[in-house]
Design a protein around this motif. Structure first.
Motif: not given
Length: 168
Positions: A60-88
């Motif tokens: 997160d470039m707007l985070g409180d610290k220089e290193n502010s990881p965004v951990t809520t972006m898991p790698l998911r897979m559709r039923q047809d086996s195509v991967y995507y990053i989910e951002y909630i």
């Protein structure tokens, strides 16, 4: 008779207040499914495919610290086996304008790749999400990747999962 009048008045007030509560709810529409592809590879997030990224991290470039990881972006897979990053959510949002009708989040997306068992140079790209804020809806309005618009959504468009495709 007075009791009946008060009872009817009380029920009317409850019905009116319930109706106004429904009208005052703000819809939230901020989920993104982020796909990555190239001219030769339709799924750059599938680590098993040659030339794809083997891992990623988000800061997160707007985070409180220089290193502010965004951990809520898991790698998911559709039923047809195509991967995507989910951002909630998870990255800080800041006002883009003084009126508070537009907000944005900015993240550094670090992508790692291995070719022939040798690590390749790390790629760090910038993902910016812009949001529209009205009394009725808080929604994604535009996504920029390395300052290039890759997704837009018009005002009043119904809530949906927003599919973003990045071509590298």
């Amino acid at each position: 008779m007075k009791n009946i009048f008060l009872y009817i008045l009380l029920l009317s007030g409850v019905a009116i207040s319930c109706g106004s509560d429904d009208d005052s709810l703000q819809r939230i529409d901020q989920i993104l499914n982020i796909y990555m592809k190239s001219d030769t590879n339709p799924d750059l997030l599938n680590a098993k495919k040659s030339g794809s990224f083997t891992s990623f991290s988000v800061n997160d470039m707007l985070g409180d610290k220089e290193n502010s990881p965004v951990t809520t972006m898991p790698l998911r897979m559709r039923q047809d086996s195509v991967y995507y990053i989910e951002y909630i959510g998870g990255a800080k949002r800041k006002k883009f304008d003084s009126a508070g009708t537009t907000y944005y989040s900015r993240m550094a997306l670090t992508l790692n790749r291995t070719v022939n068992n040798a690590p390749q140079p790390v790629v760090t790209d910038i993902l910016e999400i812009r949001y529209r804020n009205t009394p009725e809806v808080f929604q994604v309005s535009e996504v920029l990747y390395n300052n290039k618009s890759v997704f837009t959504k018009g005002a009043g468009t119904p809530n949906s999962i927003n599919n973003v495709t990045i071509t590298k």
